[in-house]
Scaffold this active site. Structure first.
Site, mmCIF file in Angstrom:
data_model
loop_
_atom_site.group_PDB
_atom_site.id
_atom_site.type_symbol
_atom_site.label_atom_id
_atom_site.label_comp_id
_atom_site.label_asym_id
_atom_site.label_seq_id
_atom_site.Cartn_x
_atom_site.Cartn_y
_atom_site.Cartn_z
ATOM 1 N N GLY A 11 0.818 -1.209 0.000
ATOM 2 C CA GLY A 11 0.000 0.000 0.000
ATOM 3 C C GLY A 11 0.849 1.256 0.000
ATOM 4 O O GLY A 11 2.079 1.216 0.118
ATOM 5 N N HIS A 51 12.507 11.328 -2.469
ATOM 6 C CA HIS A 51 13.100 10.070 -2.945
ATOM 7 C C HIS A 51 14.536 10.293 -3.411
ATOM 8 O O HIS A 51 15.434 9.523 -3.076
ATOM 9 C CB HIS A 51 12.267 9.484 -4.099
ATOM 10 C CG HIS A 51 11.089 8.684 -3.649
ATOM 11 N ND1 HIS A 51 10.964 7.355 -3.930
ATOM 12 C CD2 HIS A 51 10.001 9.024 -2.937
ATOM 13 C CE1 HIS A 51 9.830 6.909 -3.420
ATOM 14 N NE2 HIS A 51 9.227 7.909 -2.809
#
Length: 183
Positions: A11, A51
């Site tokens: 998820g 990221h």
């Protein structure tokens, strides 16, 4: 190097990308990070920057929205982040200044073809994806079509994968291992 395909699923905010990056660094001192995202807005740009800030100089970063096979990654360990955004790029195609939306079948065929071309290389591929179909059925027809597309693509990649890892609250759960017989 023998080809190896690893799928990491779960998820949203389950720790998939961080796990993929740590795994890649355990397999190679110079991994490749292939980002499939199209940056749509400032909020998403900030996610991309987070990221990027996690990865050090040992990473080779490649941004490729669709044609992953254009890049030679033979002999390398490569993180592809992520199948969800990659599917989006096929589901909503940009042709010049206009948007097109192919059928689910057309998009799925194109993605599978590109996946097979890309993974024909001898490399270690670590694909990251989302389990968007786990959250219930949307009342939006386009979202239901996309959920079908991604679910079928996830099944395709999982079928080809040597290993599948489900991330749950930051904990990796091995779903399929190359130590087990394939069905």
């Amino acid at each position: 190097m023998k080809k190896r395909i690893i799928l990491i699923t779960g998820g949203q905010r389950s720790g998939k990308s961080q796990y993929a990056e740590k795994l890649a660094l355990s397999l190679s001192s110079t991994p490749v990070y292939m980002a499939t995202a199209h940056v749509w807005d400032d909020e998403f740009r900030k996610r991309v920057e987070i990221h990027q800030s996690r990865r050090g100089l040992q990473w080779t970063n490649i941004e490729e929205e669709k044609e992953l096979s254009r890049h030679d990654v033979s002999g390398k360990t490569v993180v592809i982040d992520c199948i969800t955004l990659w599917c989006t790029n096929f589901f909503f195609s940009r042709n010049k200044a206009e948007w097109e939306q192919p059928s689910v079948e057309e998009a799925l065929t194109a993605i599978k073809t590109e996946f097979d071309k890309f993974t024909a290389q001898d490399a270690t591929f670590i694909f990251v994806t989302n389990e968007i179909g786990s959250g219930g059925v949307s009342d939006n027809a386009i979202q239901r079509r996309f959920t079908d597309l991604e679910g079928w693509m996830n099944q395709y990649v999982a079928g080809k994968a040597d290993e599948v890892v489900l991330m749950v609250s930051g904990i990796p759960v091995i779903i399929k291992s190359d130590n087990h017989d394939k069905v």
